[in-house]
Scaffold this active site. Structure first.
Site, PDB file in Angstrom:
ATOM      1  N   LYS A 153     -39.655 -35.999   2.713  1.00  0.00           N
ATOM      2  CA  LYS A 153     -38.626 -35.913   1.676  1.00  0.00           C
ATOM      3  C   LYS A 153     -39.124 -35.072   0.503  1.00  0.00           C
ATOM      4  O   LYS A 153     -39.981 -35.511  -0.261  1.00  0.00           O
ATOM      5  CB  LYS A 153     -38.226 -37.298   1.161  1.00  0.00           C
ATOM      6  CG  LYS A 153     -36.900 -37.204   0.410  1.00  0.00           C
ATOM      7  CD  LYS A 153     -36.681 -38.294  -0.603  1.00  0.00           C
ATOM      8  CE  LYS A 153     -36.999 -37.916  -2.004  1.00  0.00           C
ATOM      9  NZ  LYS A 153     -36.362 -36.735  -2.571  1.00  0.00           N
ATOM     10  N   GLY A 206     -46.391 -38.427  -6.634  1.00  0.00           N
ATOM     11  CA  GLY A 206     -45.409 -38.344  -7.709  1.00  0.00           C
ATOM     12  C   GLY A 206     -45.887 -39.123  -8.913  1.00  0.00           C
ATOM     13  O   GLY A 206     -47.095 -39.332  -9.094  1.00  0.00           O
ATOM     14  N   SER A 207     -44.945 -39.589  -9.704  1.00  0.00           N
ATOM     15  CA  SER A 207     -45.309 -40.265 -10.948  1.00  0.00           C
ATOM     16  C   SER A 207     -45.847 -41.665 -10.660  1.00  0.00           C
ATOM     17  O   SER A 207     -45.495 -42.292  -9.653  1.00  0.00           O
ATOM     18  CB  SER A 207     -44.075 -40.364 -11.846  1.00  0.00           C
ATOM     19  OG  SER A 207     -43.061 -41.070 -11.160  1.00  0.00           O
ATOM     20  N   THR A 208     -46.658 -42.168 -11.567  1.00  0.00           N
ATOM     21  CA  THR A 208     -47.209 -43.516 -11.416  1.00  0.00           C
ATOM     22  C   THR A 208     -46.078 -44.551 -11.416  1.00  0.00           C
ATOM     23  O   THR A 208     -46.100 -45.515 -10.643  1.00  0.00           O
ATOM     24  CB  THR A 208     -48.232 -43.782 -12.534  1.00  0.00           C
ATOM     25  OG1 THR A 208     -49.314 -42.859 -12.346  1.00  0.00           O
ATOM     26  CG2 THR A 208     -48.780 -45.194 -12.493  1.00  0.00           C
ATOM     27  N   VAL A 210     -42.953 -44.314 -10.316  1.00  0.00           N
ATOM     28  CA  VAL A 210     -42.300 -44.422  -8.997  1.00  0.00           C
ATOM     29  C   VAL A 210     -43.304 -44.932  -7.962  1.00  0.00           C
ATOM     30  O   VAL A 210     -42.943 -45.690  -7.056  1.00  0.00           O
ATOM     31  CB  VAL A 210     -41.664 -43.071  -8.577  1.00  0.00           C
ATOM     32  CG1 VAL A 210     -41.068 -43.174  -7.182  1.00  0.00           C
ATOM     33  CG2 VAL A 210     -40.578 -42.659  -9.560  1.00  0.00           C
ATOM     34  N   GLY A 211     -44.578 -44.583  -8.131  1.00  0.00           N
ATOM     35  CA  GLY A 211     -45.609 -45.098  -7.215  1.00  0.00           C
ATOM     36  C   GLY A 211     -45.645 -46.617  -7.214  1.00  0.00           C
ATOM     37  O   GLY A 211     -45.776 -47.254  -6.161  1.00  0.00           O
ATOM     38  N   GLU A 228     -50.613 -40.762  -4.479  1.00  0.00           N
ATOM     39  CA  GLU A 228     -51.239 -39.701  -5.290  1.00  0.00           C
ATOM     40  C   GLU A 228     -50.392 -39.574  -6.537  1.00  0.00           C
ATOM     41  O   GLU A 228     -49.271 -39.074  -6.481  1.00  0.00           O
ATOM     42  CB  GLU A 228     -51.243 -38.363  -4.527  1.00  0.00           C
ATOM     43  CG  GLU A 228     -52.041 -38.355  -3.245  1.00  0.00           C
ATOM     44  CD  GLU A 228     -53.544 -38.271  -3.461  1.00  0.00           C
ATOM     45  OE1 GLU A 228     -53.990 -38.327  -4.634  1.00  0.00           O
ATOM     46  OE2 GLU A 228     -54.275 -38.176  -2.476  1.00  0.00           O
ATOM     47  N   CYS A 262     -51.042 -32.249 -11.479  1.00  0.00           N
ATOM     48  CA  CYS A 262     -51.621 -33.580 -11.671  1.00  0.00           C
ATOM     49  C   CYS A 262     -53.100 -33.487 -12.035  1.00  0.00           C
ATOM     50  O   CYS A 262     -53.640 -34.392 -12.653  1.00  0.00           O
ATOM     51  CB  CYS A 262     -51.448 -34.409 -10.407  1.00  0.00           C
ATOM     52  SG  CYS A 262     -52.060 -33.576  -8.946  1.00  0.00           S
ATOM     53  N   GLU A 354     -49.171 -38.507 -19.630  1.00  0.00           N
ATOM     54  CA  GLU A 354     -49.218 -37.246 -18.883  1.00  0.00           C
ATOM     55  C   GLU A 354     -48.058 -36.388 -19.367  1.00  0.00           C
ATOM     56  O   GLU A 354     -46.891 -36.706 -19.110  1.00  0.00           O
ATOM     57  CB  GLU A 354     -49.084 -37.540 -17.380  1.00  0.00           C
ATOM     58  CG  GLU A 354     -49.221 -36.302 -16.537  1.00  0.00           C
ATOM     59  CD  GLU A 354     -49.006 -36.571 -15.063  1.00  0.00           C
ATOM     60  OE1 GLU A 354     -48.028 -37.254 -14.711  1.00  0.00           O
ATOM     61  OE2 GLU A 354     -49.821 -36.086 -14.256  1.00  0.00           O
TER      62      GLU A 354
END
Ligand code: NAD
Length: 452
Positions: A153, A206-208, A210-211, A228, A262, A354
């Site tokens: 995706k 992706g972002s923390t 959404v992680g 990641e 990143c 970030e």
């Protein structure tokens, strides 16, 4: 349904792409399950050959892929060529791993144990917009090599190279149900991938924020995830460093890909004793960064990905904190100049969030211990650089900094044959390197009784 893809350079719609709903996503995951059942049985030599064909197809179409990324993501043409080339490289590298997915044989009392590495199943790979090609490749190349099928995706705003890479895979002979690109919204397509029981492993970059959601959604099924995530890395310059080299490369360690990286070293830590002499050289280097149309061979930095992202980046920058800036075009395109800031409050969000744009903060330190303490004053731990002519110090500081990828006297971050991943809120698990296929295998341990 279709959604529009906009170029950050021209601000024009350059494509429309299918926006899948939950039912369509589920159908595609069922196809991937059928793909897995046949792909896992393909003889290793044949699987390796198909991956090499795939690599060759990417190689033959490098320039087209690179130009597509320039249009879709605003990456400079030289970066985009590196990114397409990286996909080719990881495909060749993991094609070589197919025939080395060996288990162990372990003598035990009364018999022997053998272990098998078995492909885990359908793998969901969810990637962000900042490096659409390489990040996808770091997931799909070892997953396919291990015998898994893949649903990939891409981010909503940068799906074009992934779609083209899938066409190249099919031309190379990879079956369509073994490698699919599923376009659409994160909340819809992404979450369906994470929660579908047929998907046995998720690789998310992706972002923390959404992680955390992905790990939470995967938890009830005890589904393994590789994460990641974000970064806020330090570039530490000691007084004994080669200041000319450190200053000349420092802009590229944070402004590369317009800071949407990143691994960006977005915190520059300079030893007090050399602050002024270093900053003089650094200012010259920053003002020399060529921010221009990314299609030009000379371009070193393109625009930001979107108007909303530019607004977010700018919200961190207050004029009184700006030490100096580079220049950038005005008018069409989401341009932002390379910006160097200094804030006095160690708790400022500028030093901790970030920003993901071409903005670097500068801090000073007295000695090694303070440098390590400031570098570690972050919830992230992805990357970083240490500049010193004392190798012992380079190693000591690298050992002290809580980060997954460090370089001494260099601003490089990624080599596909070495492991990559983060400490703390920068992630979970490692990609790349010689062991990446393990993330896509279950290990089965069988005891054979030799005393019957
Ligand atoms: P993002 O987290 O918003 O989105 C990443 C992907 O997840 C997109 O494909 C998106 O559609 C999808 N997604 C969004 N919500 C989802 C949900 N609820 N369920 C499933 N999928 C969902 O990140 P972004 O803005 O695209 O990318 C920037 C971030 O990525 C930065 O934080 C950056 O540091 C990070 N990043 C990390 C690495 C690394 O290797 N550590 C590499 C590149 C980027």
């Amino acid at each position: 349904m279709l959604f529009e893809v906009v170029s950050p350079v021209t601000e024009e719609v350059i494509a429309t792409v299918e926006e899948l709903d939950v039912a369509q996503t589920e159908r595609r995951i069922h196809q991937a399950q059928r793909g897995f059942e046949s792909w896992r049985k393909v003889a290793p030599g044949k699987r390796a050959e198909l991956l090499r064909n795939f690599a060759r197809k990417v190689e033959e179409n490098l320039e087209e892929l690179a130009l597509l990324e320039v249009k879709n993501s605003g990456h400079t043409i030289s970066n985009a060529r590196w990114e397409a080339n990286n996909v080719k490289d990881v495909l060749y590298y993991y094609a070589g791993a197919v025939e080395r997915l060996n288990g162990l044989q372990i003598p035990v009392q009364g018999g022997i144990n053998v272990t098998f590495k078995e492909p885990i199943g359908v793998v969901g790979i969810i990637v962000p917009w900042n490096f659409p090609m390489p990040i996808a490749g770091w997931g799909f190349a070892p997953a396919l090599a291990a015998g898994c099928s893949v649903v990939l995706k891409p981010a909503e705003i940068t799906p074009l190279t992934a779609l083209r890479i899938a066409e190249l895979a099919y031309e190379a002979g990879i079956p369509e149900n073994v490698f699919q690109v599923l376009t659409g919204a994160g909340r819809v397509v992404g979450e369906s991938i994470v929660t579908n029981p047929l998907v046995k492993k998720v690789v998310f970059t992706g972002s923390t924020e959404v992680g955390v959601r992905i790990q939470t959604l995967a938890a009830p099924q005890i589904k393994p995830v590789t994460l990641e995530l974000g970064g806020k890395s330090a570039n530490v310059v000691f007084e004994d460093a080669d200041l000319t080299k450190a200053a000349a490369t420092a802009p590229y360690s944070v402004f590369d890909n317009a800071g949407q990286d990143c691994c960006a070293r977005s915190r520059l830590l300079v030893q007090e004793s050399i602050f002024e002499s270093f900053m003089e050289k650094f200012e010259q280097a920053v003002k020399g960064v060529r921010v221009e149309n990314p299609e030009l061979e000379s371009s070193e930095m393109g625009p930001l990905i979107s108007a909303s992202h530019r607004k977010r980046v700018d919200s961190y920058v207050e004029e009184e904190n700006v030490l100096f800036r580079g220049s950038c075009p005005t008018g069409t395109g989401y341009w932002y100049p390379p910006t160097v800031i200094q804030v006095s409050d160690a708790n400022s969000k500028v030093l901790h969030d970030e920003i993901f744009g071409p903005v670097v903060s500068v801090q000073t330190f007295k000695d090694e211990n303070e440098a390590i303490a400031i570098a570690n004053d972050s919830e992230y731990g992805l990357s970083g650089s240490i500049w010193t002519s004392n190798l012992g110090r380079g190693i000591r500081v690298a050992q002290g900094v809580e980060s997954g990828n460090l370089s001494v006297n260099s601003h490089s971050s990624v080599r596909y044959w070495t492991p990559f991943g983060g400490y703390k809120k920068s992630g979970l698990g490692r990609e790349l390197g010689p062991n990446a296929t393990d993330a896509f295998c279950e290990i089965k341990n069988v005891f054979i009784n030799t005393e019957l």
